[in-house]
Design a protein around this motif. Structure first.
Motif, mmCIF file in Angstrom:
data_model
loop_
_atom_site.group_PDB
_atom_site.id
_atom_site.type_symbol
_atom_site.label_atom_id
_atom_site.label_comp_id
_atom_site.label_asym_id
_atom_site.label_seq_id
_atom_site.Cartn_x
_atom_site.Cartn_y
_atom_site.Cartn_z
ATOM 1 N N GLU A 81 1.131 4.212 -4.795
ATOM 2 C CA GLU A 81 2.435 4.230 -5.896
ATOM 3 C C GLU A 81 3.170 5.285 -5.620
ATOM 4 O O GLU A 81 4.536 5.279 -5.867
ATOM 5 N N GLU A 82 2.812 6.391 -5.781
ATOM 6 C CA GLU A 82 3.648 7.772 -5.487
ATOM 7 C C GLU A 82 4.442 7.602 -4.283
ATOM 8 O O GLU A 82 5.768 7.879 -4.213
ATOM 9 N N CYS A 83 4.082 6.969 -3.375
ATOM 10 C CA CYS A 83 4.826 6.951 -1.948
ATOM 11 C C CYS A 83 5.706 5.703 -1.853
ATOM 12 O O CYS A 83 6.514 5.719 -0.851
ATOM 13 N N ARG A 84 5.562 4.786 -2.630
ATOM 14 C CA ARG A 84 6.388 3.538 -2.737
ATOM 15 C C ARG A 84 7.926 4.028 -2.819
ATOM 16 O O ARG A 84 8.709 3.228 -2.000
ATOM 17 N N ALA A 85 8.102 5.156 -3.692
ATOM 18 C CA ALA A 85 9.448 5.697 -3.721
ATOM 19 C C ALA A 85 10.017 6.249 -2.417
ATOM 20 O O ALA A 85 11.446 6.315 -2.346
ATOM 21 N N ASN A 86 9.450 6.444 -1.242
ATOM 22 C CA ASN A 86 9.684 6.595 -0.007
ATOM 23 C C ASN A 86 10.353 5.650 0.762
ATOM 24 O O ASN A 86 11.179 5.797 1.730
ATOM 25 N N ALA A 87 10.176 4.456 0.293
ATOM 26 C CA ALA A 87 10.781 3.140 0.658
ATOM 27 C C ALA A 87 11.090 2.446 -0.264
ATOM 28 O O ALA A 87 10.415 1.376 -0.299
ATOM 29 N N PRO A 88 12.316 2.276 -0.966
ATOM 30 C CA PRO A 88 12.782 1.546 -1.878
ATOM 31 C C PRO A 88 12.776 0.052 -1.329
ATOM 32 O O PRO A 88 12.940 -1.000 -2.096
ATOM 33 N N GLN A 89 13.069 -0.101 -0.073
ATOM 34 C CA GLN A 89 13.278 -1.307 0.600
ATOM 35 C C GLN A 89 12.087 -2.175 0.677
ATOM 36 O O GLN A 89 12.143 -3.351 1.310
ATOM 37 N N LEU A 90 10.960 -1.521 0.370
ATOM 38 C CA LEU A 90 9.805 -2.020 0.538
ATOM 39 C C LEU A 90 9.480 -3.488 0.193
ATOM 40 O O LEU A 90 9.630 -3.414 -1.230
ATOM 41 N N VAL A 91 8.833 -4.611 0.615
ATOM 42 C CA VAL A 91 8.464 -5.666 0.014
ATOM 43 C C VAL A 91 7.039 -5.862 0.051
ATOM 44 O O VAL A 91 6.356 -5.561 1.277
ATOM 45 N N GLU A 92 6.327 -6.254 -0.936
ATOM 46 C CA GLU A 92 4.841 -6.233 -1.023
ATOM 47 C C GLU A 92 4.088 -7.131 -1.018
ATOM 48 O O GLU A 92 4.660 -8.419 -1.495
ATOM 49 N N ASP A 93 3.207 -7.591 -0.176
ATOM 50 C CA ASP A 93 2.192 -8.757 -0.252
ATOM 51 C C ASP A 93 0.576 -8.250 -0.341
ATOM 52 O O ASP A 93 0.178 -7.679 0.416
ATOM 53 N N VAL A 94 0.229 -8.629 -1.731
ATOM 54 C CA VAL A 94 -1.262 -8.483 -1.699
ATOM 55 C C VAL A 94 -1.783 -9.751 -1.652
ATOM 56 O O VAL A 94 -1.735 -10.817 -2.304
ATOM 57 N N ILE A 95 -2.986 -9.738 -0.468
ATOM 58 C CA ILE A 95 -3.703 -10.865 -0.257
ATOM 59 C C ILE A 95 -4.922 -11.005 -0.954
ATOM 60 O O ILE A 95 -5.870 -10.110 -1.220
ATOM 61 N N PRO A 96 -4.913 -12.123 -1.874
ATOM 62 C CA PRO A 96 -5.896 -12.310 -2.672
ATOM 63 C C PRO A 96 -7.098 -12.475 -2.101
ATOM 64 O O PRO A 96 -7.530 -13.166 -1.269
ATOM 65 N N GLY A 97 -8.216 -11.563 -2.583
ATOM 66 C CA GLY A 97 -9.605 -11.811 -1.878
ATOM 67 C C GLY A 97 -9.827 -10.783 -0.577
ATOM 68 O O GLY A 97 -10.819 -10.761 0.160
ATOM 69 N N GLY A 98 -8.600 -10.187 -0.315
ATOM 70 C CA GLY A 98 -8.753 -9.474 1.261
ATOM 71 C C GLY A 98 -9.161 -7.931 0.732
ATOM 72 O O GLY A 98 -9.385 -7.659 -0.238
ATOM 73 N N CYS A 99 -9.545 -7.246 1.873
ATOM 74 C CA CYS A 99 -10.177 -6.026 1.727
ATOM 75 C C CYS A 99 -9.497 -5.132 2.693
ATOM 76 O O CYS A 99 -8.748 -5.545 3.576
ATOM 77 N N HIS A 100 -9.997 -3.893 2.873
ATOM 78 C CA HIS A 100 -9.417 -2.963 3.773
ATOM 79 C C HIS A 100 -9.543 -3.141 5.050
ATOM 80 O O HIS A 100 -9.031 -2.906 6.162
ATOM 81 N N GLY A 101 -10.981 -3.407 5.388
ATOM 82 C CA GLY A 101 -11.332 -3.550 6.762
ATOM 83 C C GLY A 101 -11.115 -4.834 7.566
ATOM 84 O O GLY A 101 -11.216 -4.885 8.818
ATOM 85 N N TYR A 102 -10.419 -5.696 6.961
ATOM 86 C CA TYR A 102 -10.386 -7.115 7.497
ATOM 87 C C TYR A 102 -8.935 -7.184 8.168
ATOM 88 O O TYR A 102 -8.692 -8.175 8.815
ATOM 89 N N PHE A 103 -8.139 -6.040 8.384
ATOM 90 C CA PHE A 103 -7.053 -5.937 9.339
ATOM 91 C C PHE A 103 -7.777 -5.816 10.664
ATOM 92 O O PHE A 103 -7.026 -6.125 11.829
ATOM 93 N N GLY A 104 -8.679 -5.345 10.792
ATOM 94 C CA GLY A 104 -9.483 -5.158 12.055
ATOM 95 C C GLY A 104 -10.948 -5.995 12.011
ATOM 96 O O GLY A 104 -10.938 -6.433 11.121
#
Length: 249
Positions: A194-217
């Motif tokens: 949340e602190e670093c979101r200000a570094n990219a005001p153009q950021l669009v967020e997608d929160v994947i319901p039920g997803g976790c950290h390791g499932y990108f790999g």
């Protein structure tokens, strides 16, 4: 016996303790640097070329996933997460390539992206068929990709952050930024995010319901992660769709 002579054994004992501590520290560092989450058998299978995706390995060990047909003219250079065998991201790269993206999965020294945040240097030159480039990365790799993007914004059109956040200011760039993470992620530092979101005001967020950290790999369960309620394939598919959304912005 003089006081100076009395001190010599004491100094030797201190020196021996210090040397033993430094040796133990060196051994611990070597173990840490040479230990990573391994790619699963399924991830290694995704490294095989087929009718949809052609997979090649460059001389420097970086891996290229190219669509066998219907290439979109878009490409992404992807930084793997910290202490993860980069081959674990082969299924995600394949999902990107199946959607028309040429993907370059870069290797990092000791599998830690902060040792080579400039890993994307020179990668674009080998792909004349790609007109639109994006950067992406997972976790530590995403943060380092964002750092690189901040200094090379004119060379890219967007940034895909997978469970990561930009530590550098991107607000003065024209980069589109897409952030995606799972609702059950137990590793991502939400306060720092949340602190670093200000570094990219153009950021669009997608929160994947039920997803976790390791499932990108695909490297097994990650220490401290939450319990996912969706499949790894579902999370990767949605992430690949996010890349399409990013490219359309």
């Amino acid at each position: 016996m003089s006081p100076a002579t009395d001190k010599k054994p004491h100094r030797r004992r201190i020196l021996a303790v210090v040397l033993a501590f430094l040796a133990a520290l060196a051994v611990a560092a070597l173990v840490f640097l040479n230990t990573s989450y391994p790619a699963s058998d399924a991830a290694l299978t995704a490294l095989e070329s087929d009718g949809a995706v052609t997979v090649t390995t460059q001389d420097d060990g970086d891996m290229v996933f190219a669509p066998a047909s219907a290439a979109s003219g878009c490409g992404i250079i992807f930084y793997p997460g910290g202490k993860v065998d980069p081959r674990a991201y082969a299924p995600l790269m394949r999902a990107f390539a199946e959607r028309g993206f040429t993907c370059v999965l870069v290797r990092m020294p000791f599998n830690l992206a902060f040792f080579d945040s400039n890993a994307a240097d020179g990668e674009q030159a080998a792909f004349s068929e790609v007109d639109h480039w994006y950067l992406g990365g997972h976790s530590l790799g995403g943060a380092m990709a964002a750092r690189y993007a901040a200094g090379h914004a004119d060379d890219y059109e967007g940034l895909l952050l997978c469970a990561a956040y930009p530590t550098e200011n991107l607000g003065d760039t024209d980069l589109a930024v897409e952030s995606v993470y799972g609702s059950e992620d137990g590793v991502l530092n939400r306060d720092r995010y949340e602190e670093c979101r200000a570094n990219a005001p153009q950021l669009v967020e997608d929160v994947i319901p039920g997803g976790c950290h390791g499932y990108f790999g695909d490297y097994g369960a990650q220490k401290g992660d939450g319990t996912p309620t969706i499949s790894r394939e579902e999370q990767m598919s949605r992430t690949a769709d996010d890349l399409i959304t990013l490219a359309a912005r």
